[in-house]
Design an enzyme around this catalytic site. Structure first.
Site, PDB file in Angstrom:
ATOM      1  N   ASP A   1       0.863  -1.172   0.000  1.00 32.43           N
ATOM      2  CA  ASP A   1       0.000   0.000   0.000  1.00 32.43           C
ATOM      3  C   ASP A   1       0.910   1.235   0.000  1.00 32.43           C
ATOM      4  OD1 ASP A   1      -2.398   1.621   0.436  1.00 32.43           O
ATOM      5  OD2 ASP A   1      -1.652   1.845   2.481  1.00 32.43           O
TER       6      ASP A   1
ATOM      7  N   ASP B   1      -0.216   5.192   0.857  1.00 30.06           N
ATOM      8  CA  ASP B   1      -0.511   6.169   1.909  1.00 30.06           C
ATOM      9  C   ASP B   1      -0.612   5.472   3.263  1.00 30.06           C
ATOM     10  OD1 ASP B   1      -2.052   8.879   0.377  1.00 30.06           O
ATOM     11  OD2 ASP B   1      -1.554   7.069  -0.731  1.00 30.06           O
TER      12      ASP B   1
ATOM     13  N   ASP C   1      -1.573  -0.748   5.809  1.00 29.30           N
ATOM     14  CA  ASP C   1      -1.806  -0.108   7.110  1.00 29.30           C
ATOM     15  C   ASP C   1      -3.249  -0.165   7.580  1.00 29.30           C
ATOM     16  OD1 ASP C   1      -2.774   1.724   5.155  1.00 29.30           O
ATOM     17  OD2 ASP C   1      -2.540   3.374   6.566  1.00 29.30           O
TER      18      ASP C   1
END
Length: 226
Positions: A13, A15, A173
């Protein structure tokens, strides 16, 4: 004993996993609010809104005002224009991001970036952060009709890398990432320093949590060891 994964490819991922981009997104949201004449959102509020793409972020910034379809459509376009100016302005890689990507690439892993951020924002940001060269595949939120947590973006990335899902590992995240990987049949490691829409990642919901990005290096077997 900490599980060690024997894989050929690792997908990330963006961001909240590799980059802290909230300062730019919050600035763009504040610019948008000023132009539309609506109350601005604080940076800590925007942090909770990140993860499901720009239209969702804008809708959450608008709150009840998002019920006005015309305003929502206008706000999305205003946000995109503002974010083009802000993108990469204050974003920074998390500690060890570059060193980890370099080490994984040198070790022979195939790497991909799978994000819900639109490609027009993702590619310039990766270039600006000097990360584009690490990824054999970059899948954005508008590459396919589906976004994470649908498995399609992750499956598309591993196909582009030329590996089977069973030979890949995802790092993210949020529960968006966990659900995406689970739906794709790919093991997933969570990172606790990201955004996760205000939820705290629980290790029992994924295949483990990383203490830092360099920690990943001890969690995978080198391709030559397979």
């Amino acid at each position: 004993m900490t599980q060690r994964f024997s894989v050929a490819a690792i997908t990330f991922d963006l961001d909240g996993t590799l980059l802290d981009t909230v300062p730019d997104l919050a600035a763009a949201a504040q610019d948008m609010a000023a132009e539309l004449g609506i109350p601005p959102r604080r940076e800590d509020e925007v942090r909770v809104f990140v993860g499901r793409g720009i239209p969702n972020l804008v809708e959450r910034c608008l709150g009840e005002r998002a019920q006005d379809a015309a305003l929502l459509a206008r706000a999305i376009e205003v946000f995109k224009r503002c974010y083009r100016v802000r993108n990469g302005e204050r974003a920074v890689p998390y500690d060890g991001a570059h060193d980890t990507l370099v080490a994984l690439q040198k070790a022979g892993f195939r790497l991909a970036c799978v994000t819900n951020k639109a490609v027009d924002f993702t590619l310039p940001l990766l270039e600006q952060m000097d990360m584009r060269q690490y990824f054999g595949s970059v899948v954005g939120g508008d590459t396919l009709p589906q976004k994470k947590p649908d498995p399609a973006p992750l499956l598309h990335a591993v196909r582009e890398l030329g590996v089977a899902p069973s030979a890949a590992l995802h790092v993210g995240d949020s529960y968006n990432d966990i659900d995406c990987a689970r739906n794709a049949g790919i093991p997933v490691l969570g990172v606790p320093w990201g955004y996760s829409e205000g939820r705290v990642l629980d290790a029992k919901d994924c295949d483990g949590l990383l203490s830092s990005l360099p920690d990943l290096l001890s969690r995978v077997a080198l391709p030559t060891e397979h």
